[in-house]
Enzyme design. Structure first.
Site, PDB file in Angstrom:
ATOM      1  N   HIS A  50    -111.250  14.814 -29.808  1.00  0.00           N
ATOM      2  CA  HIS A  50    -112.677  14.536 -30.087  1.00  0.00           C
ATOM      3  C   HIS A  50    -113.408  13.014 -29.303  1.00  0.00           C
ATOM      4  O   HIS A  50    -114.475  12.837 -29.801  1.00  0.00           O
ATOM      5  CB  HIS A  50    -112.217  13.706 -31.860  1.00  0.00           C
ATOM      6  CG  HIS A  50    -112.302  14.614 -32.798  1.00  0.00           C
ATOM      7  ND1 HIS A  50    -110.700  14.723 -33.444  1.00  0.00           N
ATOM      8  CD2 HIS A  50    -112.153  16.142 -33.599  1.00  0.00           C
ATOM      9  CE1 HIS A  50    -110.751  15.677 -34.479  1.00  0.00           C
ATOM     10  NE2 HIS A  50    -111.758  16.225 -33.698  1.00  0.00           N
ATOM     11  N   LYS A  78    -110.905  19.731 -49.710  1.00  0.00           N
ATOM     12  CA  LYS A  78    -109.909  19.562 -48.962  1.00  0.00           C
ATOM     13  C   LYS A  78    -108.783  18.529 -48.938  1.00  0.00           C
ATOM     14  O   LYS A  78    -109.201  17.537 -49.054  1.00  0.00           O
ATOM     15  CB  LYS A  78    -110.448  19.700 -47.826  1.00  0.00           C
ATOM     16  CG  LYS A  78    -109.600  20.752 -46.089  1.00  0.00           C
ATOM     17  CD  LYS A  78    -110.464  20.911 -44.781  1.00  0.00           C
ATOM     18  CE  LYS A  78    -109.816  19.875 -44.015  1.00  0.00           C
ATOM     19  NZ  LYS A  78    -111.003  20.386 -42.361  1.00  0.00           N
ATOM     20  N   ARG A 123    -115.371  24.358 -28.405  1.00  0.00           N
ATOM     21  CA  ARG A 123    -114.029  24.299 -27.603  1.00  0.00           C
ATOM     22  C   ARG A 123    -113.594  25.629 -26.775  1.00  0.00           C
ATOM     23  O   ARG A 123    -113.841  25.901 -25.848  1.00  0.00           O
ATOM     24  CB  ARG A 123    -112.840  24.064 -28.447  1.00  0.00           C
ATOM     25  CG  ARG A 123    -112.709  22.945 -28.578  1.00  0.00           C
ATOM     26  CD  ARG A 123    -111.165  22.880 -29.530  1.00  0.00           C
ATOM     27  NE  ARG A 123    -111.590  23.254 -31.474  1.00  0.00           N
ATOM     28  CZ  ARG A 123    -111.562  23.284 -32.321  1.00  0.00           C
ATOM     29  NH1 ARG A 123    -110.556  22.129 -32.578  1.00  0.00           N
ATOM     30  NH2 ARG A 123    -112.473  23.855 -33.263  1.00  0.00           N
ATOM     31  N   SER A 131    -106.994  18.876 -34.973  1.00  0.00           N
ATOM     32  CA  SER A 131    -106.654  18.459 -36.182  1.00  0.00           C
ATOM     33  C   SER A 131    -105.231  18.877 -36.328  1.00  0.00           C
ATOM     34  O   SER A 131    -103.895  18.711 -36.492  1.00  0.00           O
ATOM     35  CB  SER A 131    -107.539  17.696 -36.230  1.00  0.00           C
ATOM     36  OG  SER A 131    -108.304  16.745 -35.979  1.00  0.00           O
TER      37      SER A 131
HETATM   38  O1  PNS Z   1    -113.465  18.231 -38.548  1.00  0.00           O
HETATM   39  P1  PNS Z   1    -114.511  19.041 -39.559  1.00  0.00           P
HETATM   40  O2  PNS Z   1    -113.856  19.315 -41.330  1.00  0.00           O
HETATM   41  O3  PNS Z   1    -114.402  20.610 -38.380  1.00  0.00           O
HETATM   42  O4  PNS Z   1    -115.788  18.969 -39.567  1.00  0.00           O
HETATM   43  C1  PNS Z   1    -116.963  19.568 -40.513  1.00  0.00           C
HETATM   44  C2  PNS Z   1    -118.310  19.033 -40.467  1.00  0.00           C
HETATM   45  C3  PNS Z   1    -117.755  17.693 -41.834  1.00  0.00           C
HETATM   46  C4  PNS Z   1    -119.126  18.987 -39.435  1.00  0.00           C
HETATM   47  C5  PNS Z   1    -118.773  20.182 -41.141  1.00  0.00           C
HETATM   48  O5  PNS Z   1    -118.153  20.739 -42.976  1.00  0.00           O
HETATM   49  C6  PNS Z   1    -120.157  19.208 -42.755  1.00  0.00           C
HETATM   50  O6  PNS Z   1    -121.024  19.353 -42.256  1.00  0.00           O
HETATM   51  N1  PNS Z   1    -119.442  19.451 -43.928  1.00  0.00           N
HETATM   52  C7  PNS Z   1    -120.307  18.321 -44.898  1.00  0.00           C
HETATM   53  C8  PNS Z   1    -120.716  19.581 -45.780  1.00  0.00           C
HETATM   54  C9  PNS Z   1    -122.284  20.565 -45.063  1.00  0.00           C
HETATM   55  O7  PNS Z   1    -123.796  19.131 -44.802  1.00  0.00           O
HETATM   56  N2  PNS Z   1    -122.480  21.090 -45.232  1.00  0.00           N
HETATM   57  C10 PNS Z   1    -123.234  22.386 -44.841  1.00  0.00           C
HETATM   58  C11 PNS Z   1    -123.280  22.337 -43.863  1.00  0.00           C
HETATM   59  S1  PNS Z   1    -124.440  23.610 -42.589  1.00  0.00           S
END
Ligand code: PNS
Length: 159
Positions: free
Chosen positions: A17, A41, A90, A127
């Site tokens: 990150h 979560k 990645r 993570s």
């Molecule tokens: O670190 P992560 O958990 O892989 O991050 C994922 C994240 C936070 C980028 C994604 O889950 C997100 O954008 N969540 C917010 C809700 C949202 O906007 N959902 C629609 C995505 S198209």
């Protein structure tokens, strides 16, 4: 002024990150690291703890700030006047889901997604893997920023 958002759960922030955040800070005027307030979560660290660790490890960058958000990433972008998200890729396995999210985010609010390829030193990191390895006594130093090691050990000791 070109501002971008780096969204994620950061539970906890890894060197992968940090590599993306630092490189984005070199390309854009301002990077807002947006920490998702995960409602469904279960996370190891609270949102405040995740944000605090991010502030600590990004304090050397004058153009990075850390915020928390809930709901849609694009709503956070729009509310902050940002029209682009930066994400790290990645491996090919990341691509399909990332593309789906990028297309949805563009469809929802015309927010662009820009991908940076992860430094190969960190391409195997996540993570969840860090937490699993640390939980069973594996050495994760060099894979997460130094200030994360203490809180990680302390949290695992409480389990
Ligand atoms: O670190 P992560 O958990 O892989 O991050 C994922 C994240 C936070 C980028 C994604 O889950 C997100 O954008 N969540 C917010 C809700 C949202 O906007 N959902 C629609 C995505 S198209």
């Amino acid at each position: 002024m070109q501002r971008v958002v780096c969204p994620g759960s950061f539970d906890p922030v890894t060197n992968g990150h940090l590599d993306i955040i630092g490189r984005a800070a070199g390309v854009y005027d301002e990077v807002i690291v947006a920490v998702l307030i995960n409602i469904t979560k279960k996370t190891m660290f609270t949102t405040d703890e995740r944000a605090e660790m991010l502030r600590e490890v990004t304090k050397g960058y004058g153009n990075v700030r850390v915020e928390q958000f809930h709901g849609l990433t694009v709503d956070f972008c729009v509310a902050n006047g940002v029209n682009a998200i930066v994400k790290g890729l990645r491996a090919v396995s990341d691509f399909e889901y990332e593309m789906q999210q990028a297309q949805m985010n563009y469809r929802l609010a015309k927010v662009e997604t820009l991908f940076m390829t992860t430094n190969p030193l960190y391409s195997f990191l996540s993570s969840s893997l860090i937490k699993e390895v640390a939980r069973y006594g594996g050495d994760v130093s060099g894979l997460v920023p130094e200030p994360v090691l203490g809180p990680l050990r302390a949290r695992l000791a409480q389990e």
